[in-house]
Scaffold this motif. Sequence first.
Motif, PDB file in Angstrom:
ATOM      1  N   THR A  71      -0.292   7.745  -6.788  1.00 36.41           N
ATOM      2  CA  THR A  71      -1.198   7.685  -5.650  1.00 36.41           C
ATOM      3  C   THR A  71      -1.924   6.343  -5.634  1.00 36.41           C
ATOM      4  OG1 THR A  71      -1.528  10.077  -5.740  1.00 36.41           O
ATOM      5  CG2 THR A  71      -3.152   8.797  -4.516  1.00 36.41           C
ATOM      6  N   VAL A  72      -1.952   5.727  -4.459  1.00 40.35           N
ATOM      7  CA  VAL A  72      -2.623   4.435  -4.305  1.00 40.35           C
ATOM      8  C   VAL A  72      -3.545   4.505  -3.082  1.00 40.35           C
ATOM      9  CG1 VAL A  72      -0.770   3.122  -5.372  1.00 40.35           C
ATOM     10  CG2 VAL A  72      -0.750   3.500  -2.899  1.00 40.35           C
ATOM     11  N   GLU A  73      -4.550   3.664  -3.084  1.00 38.33           N
ATOM     12  CA  GLU A  73      -5.494   3.580  -1.968  1.00 38.33           C
ATOM     13  C   GLU A  73      -4.968   2.569  -0.957  1.00 38.33           C
ATOM     14  OE1 GLU A  73      -9.105   4.439   0.099  1.00 38.33           O
ATOM     15  OE2 GLU A  73      -8.463   5.301  -1.809  1.00 38.33           O
ATOM     16  N   ILE A  74      -4.857   2.983   0.308  1.00 37.40           N
ATOM     17  CA  ILE A  74      -4.450   2.063   1.372  1.00 37.40           C
ATOM     18  C   ILE A  74      -5.412   2.200   2.551  1.00 37.40           C
ATOM     19  CG2 ILE A  74      -2.010   2.244   0.713  1.00 37.40           C
ATOM     20  CD1 ILE A  74      -1.670   3.854   3.405  1.00 37.40           C
ATOM     21  N   ASP A  75      -5.327   1.279   3.477  1.00 34.55           N
ATOM     22  CA  ASP A  75      -6.078   1.361   4.725  1.00 34.55           C
ATOM     23  C   ASP A  75      -5.101   1.547   5.873  1.00 34.55           C
ATOM     24  OD1 ASP A  75      -8.705   0.915   3.676  1.00 34.55           O
ATOM     25  OD2 ASP A  75      -8.137  -1.194   3.405  1.00 34.55           O
ATOM     26  N   THR A  76      -5.240   2.617   6.618  1.00 29.57           N
ATOM     27  CA  THR A  76      -4.503   2.759   7.865  1.00 29.57           C
ATOM     28  C   THR A  76      -5.260   1.984   8.939  1.00 29.57           C
ATOM     29  OG1 THR A  76      -5.630   4.675   8.849  1.00 29.57           O
ATOM     30  CG2 THR A  76      -4.000   5.126   7.114  1.00 29.57           C
ATOM     31  N   PRO A  77      -4.737   1.848  10.136  1.00 23.93           N
ATOM     32  CA  PRO A  77      -5.507   1.194  11.196  1.00 23.93           C
ATOM     33  C   PRO A  77      -6.830   1.890  11.516  1.00 23.93           C
ATOM     34  CG  PRO A  77      -3.202   1.265  11.797  1.00 23.93           C
ATOM     35  CD  PRO A  77      -3.329   2.086  10.556  1.00 23.93           C
ATOM     36  N   LEU A  78      -6.973   3.155  11.049  1.00 21.68           N
ATOM     37  CA  LEU A  78      -8.164   3.923  11.395  1.00 21.68           C
ATOM     38  C   LEU A  78      -9.124   4.166  10.242  1.00 21.68           C
ATOM     39  CD1 LEU A  78      -6.499   6.572  13.723  1.00 21.68           C
ATOM     40  CD2 LEU A  78      -7.678   4.468  14.375  1.00 21.68           C
ATOM     41  N   GLU A  79      -8.596   4.294   9.007  1.00 19.09           N
ATOM     42  CA  GLU A  79      -9.474   4.614   7.885  1.00 19.09           C
ATOM     43  C   GLU A  79      -8.708   4.487   6.567  1.00 19.09           C
ATOM     44  OE1 GLU A  79      -9.932   9.036   7.076  1.00 19.09           O
ATOM     45  OE2 GLU A  79      -9.514   9.044   9.237  1.00 19.09           O
ATOM     46  N   PRO A  80      -9.431   4.435   5.430  1.00 14.56           N
ATOM     47  CA  PRO A  80      -8.764   4.443   4.120  1.00 14.56           C
ATOM     48  C   PRO A  80      -8.148   5.813   3.846  1.00 14.56           C
ATOM     49  CG  PRO A  80     -11.017   3.616   3.973  1.00 14.56           C
ATOM     50  CD  PRO A  80     -10.880   4.255   5.318  1.00 14.56           C
ATOM     51  N   MET A  81      -7.136   5.838   2.984  1.00 11.65           N
ATOM     52  CA  MET A  81      -6.532   7.111   2.577  1.00 11.65           C
ATOM     53  C   MET A  81      -5.795   6.937   1.259  1.00 11.65           C
ATOM     54  SD  MET A  81      -2.965   7.707   4.669  1.00 11.65           S
ATOM     55  CE  MET A  81      -2.451   8.908   3.430  1.00 11.65           C
ATOM     56  N   GLN A  82      -5.475   8.046   0.629  1.00 11.21           N
ATOM     57  CA  GLN A  82      -4.648   8.077  -0.563  1.00 11.21           C
ATOM     58  C   GLN A  82      -3.192   8.260  -0.136  1.00 11.21           C
ATOM     59  OE1 GLN A  82      -5.866   7.877  -3.924  1.00 11.21           O
ATOM     60  NE2 GLN A  82      -7.671   7.184  -2.797  1.00 11.21           N
ATOM     61  N   ALA A  83      -2.343   7.307  -0.496  1.00 11.36           N
ATOM     62  CA  ALA A  83      -0.918   7.369  -0.152  1.00 11.36           C
ATOM     63  C   ALA A  83      -0.082   7.388  -1.421  1.00 11.36           C
ATOM     64  CB  ALA A  83      -0.532   6.181   0.728  1.00 11.36           C
ATOM     65  N   GLU A  84       1.167   7.754  -1.283  1.00  7.25           N
ATOM     66  CA  GLU A  84       2.069   7.834  -2.438  1.00  7.25           C
ATOM     67  C   GLU A  84       3.098   6.706  -2.414  1.00  7.25           C
ATOM     68  OE1 GLU A  84       2.366  12.462  -3.747  1.00  7.25           O
ATOM     69  OE2 GLU A  84       3.404  11.924  -1.881  1.00  7.25           O
TER      70      GLU A  84
END
Length: 215
Positions: A58-71
Amino acid sequence: MTAFVLPSSVTVVDHPLVRHKMGLLRDVRTPTALFRLLARELSLLLTYEATRNLALETVEIDTPLEPMQAERLSGKKLCFVSILRAGNGILDGMLDLVPSARVGHVGLFRDPQTLRPVEYYLKLPDDLVNRDCIVVDPMLATGHSAVAAIDSVKKAGAKNVVFVCLLAAPEGVECLTQAHPDVKVVTCAVDRGLDDHGYIRPGLGDAGDRLFGTK
């Protein structure tokens, strides 16, 4: 004759798209260009199954709308090992899906008298011990070439090996699973058996000749 029982280490990918494309691949009227395209498409679908157990982190990313935890993929990197020459016909599709994978090659030809493999070329990554290894060849017929190739990659240090093919025969499955019971096999179909010349029936002919137009 004892009925063939598919070992638990063998996965037959029977998705409708796979079955449809295999029917086209088998057809004697399918031209070389389409055969090559179908083999590449099928290799993508097989790779999904062969890589099902890859580790994630799991890594922290920023979508165009908000941060999230992605795989993302983590752990050992992949190595695809192609059994020449026909293995290259499905290697490219697998690299489309996993472009960061390293690539090794095992050159084998089948002695026409004994049907046993003879190795003429071997080139593998130096760090194979640190990589999950997927050995690829369109056909698992007698199983001798697959066993020889897996022998070579294990000797080079590979610990976790999967064998991927478009089509298998019961004789090849039994040969491979007896020699390497720890190796998972992923295929599109297991056919009736081999003829006196070691060809899979009903099969699809010589995969190398049909891939490269040398039939």
